[in-house]
Design an enzyme around this catalytic site. Sequence first.
Site, PDB file in Angstrom:
ATOM      1  N   ARG A  69       1.036   6.833  17.125  1.00  0.00           N
ATOM      2  CA  ARG A  69       0.927   7.764  15.812  1.00  0.00           C
ATOM      3  C   ARG A  69       1.713   8.834  15.989  1.00  0.00           C
ATOM      4  NH1 ARG A  69       0.540   3.775  12.863  1.00  0.00           N
ATOM      5  NH2 ARG A  69      -1.538   2.975  12.179  1.00  0.00           N
ATOM      6  N   ASP A 128      -6.549   7.088  12.515  1.00  0.00           N
ATOM      7  CA  ASP A 128      -5.145   7.114  12.389  1.00  0.00           C
ATOM      8  C   ASP A 128      -4.803   8.420  11.498  1.00  0.00           C
ATOM      9  OD1 ASP A 128      -4.341   5.143  13.919  1.00  0.00           O
ATOM     10  OD2 ASP A 128      -4.382   3.728  12.378  1.00  0.00           O
ATOM     11  N   SER A 136      -7.358  -6.049   8.729  1.00  0.00           N
ATOM     12  CA  SER A 136      -6.497  -5.239   8.600  1.00  0.00           C
ATOM     13  C   SER A 136      -5.517  -5.268  10.032  1.00  0.00           C
ATOM     14  CB  SER A 136      -6.933  -3.868   8.163  1.00  0.00           C
ATOM     15  OG  SER A 136      -5.963  -2.839   8.538  1.00  0.00           O
ATOM     16  N   ASP A 157       0.944  -1.129  -0.044  1.00  0.00           N
ATOM     17  CA  ASP A 157      -0.047   0.127   0.148  1.00  0.00           C
ATOM     18  C   ASP A 157       0.794   1.116  -0.032  1.00  0.00           C
ATOM     19  OD1 ASP A 157      -1.832  -1.711   0.207  1.00  0.00           O
ATOM     20  OD2 ASP A 157      -2.982  -0.883   1.893  1.00  0.00           O
TER      21      ASP A 157
END
Lengths: 411, 411, 411, 411
Positions: free
Chosen positions: D100, D129, D183, D18
Amino acid sequence: MAVKDVKKVVLAYSGGLDTSVILKWLQTTYRCEVVTFTADLGQGEELGPARDKARLLGIKEENIFIDDLREEFTRDFVFPMFRANALYEGCYLLGTSIARPLIAKRQIEIAEKVGADAVSHGATGKGNDQVRFEIGYYSLKPDVKVIAPWREWDLTSRTRLLEFAEANQIPIAKDKRGEAPFSVDANLLHSSSEGKVLEDPWQEPPESVWQRTIRPEDAPDTPTEITVEFERGDAVAINGERLSPASLLTKLNELGRANGIGRLDLVENRFVGMKSRGCYETPGGTILHAAHRAIESITLDREVAHLKDSLMPRYAELIYNGFWFAPERRMIQAMVDESQNSVSGTVRLKLYKGNTIVTGRQSPNSLYSMKYVTFEEDQGAYDQFDAQGFIKLNALRLRLGAMAGRKGGAV
Amino acid sequence: MAVKDVKKVVLAYSGGLDTSVILKWLQTTYRCEVVTFTADLGQGEELGPARDKARLLGIKEENIFIDDLREEFTRDFVFPMFRANALYEGCYLLGTSIARPLIAKRQIEIAEKVGADAVSHGATGKGNDQVRFEIGYYSLKPDVKVIAPWREWDLTSRTRLLEFAEANQIPIAKDKRGEAPFSVDANLLHSSSEGKVLEDPWQEPPESVWQRTIRPEDAPDTPTEITVEFERGDAVAINGERLSPASLLTKLNELGRANGIGRLDLVENRFVGMKSRGCYETPGGTILHAAHRAIESITLDREVAHLKDSLMPRYAELIYNGFWFAPERRMIQAMVDESQNSVSGTVRLKLYKGNTIVTGRQSPNSLYSMKYVTFEEDQGAYDQFDAQGFIKLNALRLRLGAMAGRKGGAV
Amino acid sequence: MAVKDVKKVVLAYSGGLDTSVILKWLQTTYRCEVVTFTADLGQGEELGPARDKARLLGIKEENIFIDDLREEFTRDFVFPMFRANALYEGCYLLGTSIARPLIAKRQIEIAEKVGADAVSHGATGKGNDQVRFEIGYYSLKPDVKVIAPWREWDLTSRTRLLEFAEANQIPIAKDKRGEAPFSVDANLLHSSSEGKVLEDPWQEPPESVWQRTIRPEDAPDTPTEITVEFERGDAVAINGERLSPASLLTKLNELGRANGIGRLDLVENRFVGMKSRGCYETPGGTILHAAHRAIESITLDREVAHLKDSLMPRYAELIYNGFWFAPERRMIQAMVDESQNSVSGTVRLKLYKGNTIVTGRQSPNSLYSMKYVTFEEDQGAYDQFDAQGFIKLNALRLRLGAMAGRKGGAV
Amino acid sequence: MAVKDVKKVVLAYSGGLDTSVILKWLQTTYRCEVVTFTADLGQGEELGPARDKARLLGIKEENIFIDDLREEFTRDFVFPMFRANALYEGCYLLGTSIARPLIAKRQIEIAEKVGADAVSHGATGKGNDQVRFEIGYYSLKPDVKVIAPWREWDLTSRTRLLEFAEANQIPIAKDKRGEAPFSVDANLLHSSSEGKVLEDPWQEPPESVWQRTIRPEDAPDTPTEITVEFERGDAVAINGERLSPASLLTKLNELGRANGIGRLDLVENRFVGMKSRGCYETPGGTILHAAHRAIESITLDREVAHLKDSLMPRYAELIYNGFWFAPERRMIQAMVDESQNSVSGTVRLKLYKGNTIVTGRQSPNSLYSMKYVTFEEDQGAYDQFDAQGFIKLNALRLRLGAMAGRKGGAV
């Protein structure tokens, strides 16, 4: 919003130049049917001209809605909020914020009635009002389409707006040719001014900003004494005269105006992330707030009062941010309302040149006990010796901490 | 307290009749050495007479402690509290509460110095002050013995107190023969009155209660304009003149007094469980509070300000209840103080017949951005279109709720 | 309490040695009529012997009250508390705390019925239970006299207690001759153990402390799968079988016991100011708590859930401290209960050797929207582009702060 | 974002398919220089391949940044969060959320270093996110341009993504041809799985979801006993062996994995307004959380602990929502950190088939006082009689309420 998607739109329409331009813009841009809704929330303007202007702009008679919402506004929005003693950022009585959900609610009711699929308002893309309107819309009709012209169109300067008005035969009042020196919003609870000459927070607002109250300096040299009676948290009478909610608030506004009460010049934090400066006049609300706190002071249990106080900032923030029709607001309201069962009685106040001074409070539900509090001999109602154990056990954890080396409450 | 247990006691001694009686009563009841401590906290009384009276009552010179604590009081107690915008029950600036921990701290310091095993104070068994003193004592010296004569002795009427005084050659000022119409406490931050004629909360306080401020009606007809400068949350200058904390508060008191500012007539909830009515005068503090909120309004981040507001009621309650020297107060203080790093700048105010009116605020750390908030074209600083997504995602949970049948935020 | 003041006292009577001694001590010390009240709260003991023993100790038949309160306990106390997800200090399910107000309430009801002027209990002067009982008493009957023998008498050692029992012909079970290795309390919600061998918080509790659950090590090697159905926040069925509140909790207890679920070894902070160590077993409650959170996870609005979570610590503290019958507890309860309107549905769980594992939840009121959350194409339900505006305006104040030199959220 | 506006962009690059597609898409769409940043946060993947792939895709050597951030992550992000006992919605240990801000911070540092004007990430437009990354970016570099390809591009299906990859010579690992069944995100603190087969919250997650822990059923039949040592709130040693933060967390992860500890299957509320279902594994964090609460239980003052608990939900929400670099998070952190001064000592735990069982705690700073709490004679440390006054004054307001007709705490 794709222009072909909208069939019929309910517009919050004041009858003024800006919303008249929006009306025409909606017609020409979306080629949809426009329904106008004009509310009397006590802003102090005649509604007849709004009807005339809507007709002039081609709105069909059955698509013109004009409602007097003053009682509903006061009873179902202002009063519940005052039960909570809501102040945003310590000062602001939320006069603009509390009007928006009612307008949104009525717009959606009309949309359901006339089968409209969209709603529209005249709030700008920088302010809080767009949020308040639209969160109201979405929470009441989740599939509604929302048109916010100020975020969409290209009429971004006064000049272009006037050009559009002229090109579309929208009448322009003479005093609207020039730009207003600041922007005004008004309803039965308050008037607000912001923008333009008020944008420098170091500059004192010009006296012309204040339209709803006289200067404290110009108010009478003698105090006005009044009583306000409460039942279950709501004011019901002034000086012994029972009044409907809107009439009562109107009366308090007159008393406040005449005594220079309720002006506020504030820099506040908007929900959209910037600071702004607003000048607010809430004459009646300022008196009502003080009176309500005073009647609560003798009727509420201490911990109930403190619990209310601890949630108040959040409650005020919810209203400011536009979450009137949100379940968390309803939950806090349920709690606040439960606390008001006993909040009945009378408060006496003196109004004097900007001051609201509580001078007495009484209630059949009073928890104030002269017998217990008295400096005089109390016939054994209270055993002073109890205080020793109370203090010693309250101090025990601190003593244990100090013995463990954390003197004076070191963390 | 078994009378034989006490060797040496430090008494918070004002020099007045009541604490003189206590002094003598301690000597006769506990047969212990008495150390007197008299503080100047700005209560506006000479301290010389207290020394004379202590001598007269047989206190040894080395056992007489008289301290001017005005600067420490303002700098280390009043100012930190004002950084938090503390208001108890929405109104009260905590003038009495904040003085008690300093007295307690100094008493314990003296006790450590002179080797005393006990401390004593003149607060009654019904009030908050006993709690504030004693929690302070215990948290600073966990093994200290505390003597609270008003909870122990049998001098429960004025007559018996005066008889005891006469029997023990304690001089009685003429005006102390009769009973005071109410009880007074004062320091640099405020004066409070309660009890007796004030015990009926429906009766307006007599004008004689107010000793620290003139009537708003008697204040000048022309507003007084001042500026207050702040550095990191504390006021440092008035009208450009740098002043020490106590001098600054004194100056604000004068300004407040002359303009009839800072009166409060309140029914409050005591920690010991009853309601009481107090009349407070906090002239300088009222101005300082308004000015501090104003400087914060342009320098604090929104969420920081709201977080402070949400914790303020708890912080104020802690101080009211006597927990200054408790770790949870210190923790909140740490958070509050951290927020004040940027709280510097100048506030302009008008003082007028009871009103404190903010008319301007400026700061090198201002977060107010004219560029962003302006009604004028902003050169792309703010993209109004962002508001649409902001609103739609803020509304999403409400839309999902409405789709699930909970319209308008039904819970 | 002056001994001559008491006419008739209602004693919370378990039938055990301690409360039998209290019974006799009340008779001999206060020379008053004693009424015994024994409740079945699910502690797992027969109540017949309590009746026999009361008779033996001379209590008149009409003065012996024995009630099965298991349903009321579960329905009106345990379930409302579980609606709030109450955990004291992050862990403790409040099994002892929640039983005390019901006992107090029933004692007062009996006192009103039989015309008693006093109540008494067997809780010690160091613990929380005395507070919970007495705050209950006072809030329900403000003029009641309270006798707390453990704070008054001189039977302060086991030896003296046994001597008093023998001197007064109180039968002593053989296993009560020696001291118990720890103190136990039990009801339908939990069993607690504290004191003696548990007083060193570094020492692991002996296995004998755990009486209500088997060791996780001894539980089955295969998980037990169950479903719990909820209606408006309360569990109503297990595995599809509708059960009364007490039957349901009993069933969950069996399931928990068999799977070694619900043990807790905790050092907690008592209301009276010290830390103590308790070992708790709450088998059914532990499952119920997990299941309730799971059903809320799909039925509650986010902000409602967060508001509940933010008030939960305070609510739990209120119950722990004994304020069940206080208005602030009722206010929070009103808010919590309002939130439970939609909390209906089914949760599936696996119970395995101490673990309670949620494996599924479904509800007709679910706010979980697969359509919105899906990783797959969502047919336009959610416009990802909205996120940009949402983020940008949420970040605006931080960007303005960073531009003003406060990067990274510097305060 | 107008494509011509971007000069150089720093991409958070994992080396996977990705972000490789994003890399190429940025090059082709924005025609800008791409800088890749790949962090080792303990996700358990080699970083070498990321470098190779970046080279392959044409990234210049000086534009490839690869950092081992495991120590910084644990020390400056995970540990501070654990000091607060943060749990989102009562359960979730925030493993994704806390990673993050560090990635964002490092991206901005690199942007400053290489003179990039933009940053980019691979988070979707529906999740949290994107918010966490971008709020981090904006608060650290307010003028940064943010490119969020998933919100912009048209590669909205797996098929189109693969087509783009093939068309651009991006290597596709065989196992990436088909769609992943869910995921995954991973770092040293946790692994999370969501989407696809997990989207029905009634379906139990397949065992294949759990990659970081063995099944409790497969864990050893014998408990593992460990000790964890803390200094000022942070874990510093396991079983007496001092370890760096990341090493310690790694060790706890091994212990947790082997004992089947730390699985969580949760429906949670996203900041963007929808509910989602996540399956989380936080083996070491689950142990650390329990151990930290245990050491706090003997070292923190009661009110400090309760104050922390009352702010915890807000703190966890801030981290979940992405406001790590916000001043309100820093303020609460300052308060939390202040509380940890005394949080040192040792906790003993048993790990057994999914259970983390505290069996002992000791500290040189312990506030637990056996002398005070003991059931034995305490030599007068605690005067049980104090409890009477404590209770009576705590009950006074309730008694006054009951006398005024509000029995049982009626509001």
